[in-house]
Design a protein around this motif. Structure first.
Motif, short mmCIF file in Angstrom:
data_model
loop_
_atom_site.label_atom_id
_atom_site.label_comp_id
_atom_site.label_asym_id
_atom_site.label_seq_id
_atom_site.Cartn_x
_atom_site.Cartn_y
_atom_site.Cartn_z
N PHE A 1 0.84 -1.19 0.00
CA PHE A 1 0.00 0.00 0.00
C PHE A 1 0.87 1.24 0.00
CE2 PHE A 1 0.68 0.75 4.53
CZ PHE A 1 0.86 -0.53 5.03
N HIS A 2 0.26 2.34 -0.38
CA HIS A 2 0.95 3.62 -0.46
C HIS A 2 0.19 4.64 0.37
CE1 HIS A 2 3.14 1.85 -3.84
NE2 HIS A 2 1.97 1.46 -4.31
N THR A 3 0.89 5.60 0.89
CA THR A 3 0.22 6.57 1.76
C THR A 3 0.79 7.96 1.58
OG1 THR A 3 -0.56 6.96 4.00
CG2 THR A 3 1.73 6.34 3.76
N ARG A 4 0.02 8.92 2.06
CA ARG A 4 0.47 10.31 2.14
C ARG A 4 -0.28 10.99 3.28
NH1 ARG A 4 -3.14 14.01 -0.10
NH2 ARG A 4 -4.73 13.20 -1.53
N SER A 5 0.29 12.05 3.79
CA SER A 5 -0.38 12.81 4.83
C SER A 5 -1.58 13.53 4.22
CB SER A 5 0.58 13.80 5.48
OG SER A 5 1.11 14.69 4.51
N PHE A 6 -2.59 13.75 5.03
CA PHE A 6 -3.83 14.39 4.58
C PHE A 6 -4.34 15.24 5.73
CE2 PHE A 6 -8.46 14.34 3.58
CZ PHE A 6 -8.40 14.83 2.29
N GLY A 7 -3.80 16.46 5.82
CA GLY A 7 -4.11 17.29 6.98
C GLY A 7 -3.60 16.64 8.24
N ARG A 8 -4.48 16.48 9.23
CA ARG A 8 -4.10 15.80 10.47
C ARG A 8 -4.05 14.29 10.28
NH1 ARG A 8 -8.24 19.38 11.91
NH2 ARG A 8 -7.54 21.17 13.13
N HIS A 9 -4.63 13.79 9.22
CA HIS A 9 -4.84 12.37 9.01
C HIS A 9 -3.82 11.82 8.00
CE1 HIS A 9 -8.90 13.24 10.73
NE2 HIS A 9 -8.70 14.38 10.09
N ALA A 10 -4.02 10.56 7.61
CA ALA A 10 -3.25 9.96 6.52
C ALA A 10 -4.21 9.30 5.56
CB ALA A 10 -2.26 8.94 7.06
#
Length: 240
Positions: free
Chosen positions: A60-69
């Motif tokens: 899986f791949h991820t990135r930050s999203f505001g306070r979340h991921a």
């Protein structure tokens, strides 16, 4: 390029990647400049939470999203939120023009809290509602629509005093009157932090279909529900 990639040690590291965390069979590679969310929590914490849900072998791949991921496993896009992320989001809904109270919460939440927390006579509750209505309009730089809103408020108050259901009587101007009811529910809490904690608990236990797109919702953390160790993983309709 995403902020975090999933791969193996056999992969050649791009020049802008400088950190690898071994989670059993899963290797998570971080960009040096973006490995924390806006809430200052390390992105690796969110990835470990997702690994408990998705399994260590899952790519899986991820990135930050505001306070979340955000996490993309090539099937769904998930948002991973720490308990405190939702807490901060809900606090922000009660600022500025209060519109997110209407869009971010189900109206039924206020019915539950009204029945549990507001122990006053109808006439007194109408007075408290009116005070909240004034607070609502103090949060708006323009008074456009205020006179009409007062007419709707008076109609709601009259119908409620005549025996109508408060939430149903608010539907004529729900985008304004539902936040007014929410402000009224919040008022009795001596410590506002307790109010927001209760909102998170209720939303993540009773109204999970209102979080994300309603397809998948999973709590990751000890069963005793210590808030500072709890993450929530849920599918969302977001571009990755």
């Amino acid at each position: 390029m995403p902020d975090l990639l999933s791969g193996s040690l056999a992969n050649v590291l791009p020049a802008d990647l400088s950190f690898a965390l071994d989670l059993g069979a899963l290797f998570l590679i971080f960009r040096r400049d973006r490995w924390a969310t806006a809430g200052k929590r390390q992105l690796s914490d969110y990835m470990q939470a997702f690994a408990h849900f998705g399994g260590l072998q899952k790519v899986f791949h991820t990135r930050s999203f505001g306070r979340h991921a955000l996490v993309n496993d090539s099937v769904h896009v998930y948002k991973v939120s720490h308990f405190n992320d939702l807490l901060a989001d809900y606090k922000s809904y009660f600022k500025a023009d209060y519109k997110q109270i209407y869009t971010g919460f189900p109206a039924e939440l206020w019915a539950v809290l009204l029945s549990e927390k507001i122990q006053v006579e109808k006439d007194d509750l109408v007075i408290e509602l009116y005070q909240s209505w004034k607070i609502y309009w103090q949060g708006h730089p323009s008074s456009k629509g205020k006179d009409e809103s007062l007419l709707h408020f008076n109609a709601m108050a009259a119908a409620f005093q005549a025996g109508g259901d408060l939430l149903e009587t608010a539907q004529a101007d729900a985008q304004t009157l539902i936040p007014v009811i929410a402000l009224t529910v919040k008022h009795p809490y001596t410590n506002s932090a307790d109010f927001f904690v209760e909102c998170v608990h209720l939303m993540t236990q009773k109204y999970v279909d209102q979080i994300g797109d309603g397809l998948i919702f999973v709590k990751v953390g000890p069963e005793a529900y210590p808030d500072d160790q709890t993450y929530f993983i849920y599918t969302v309709d977001e571009e990755f």
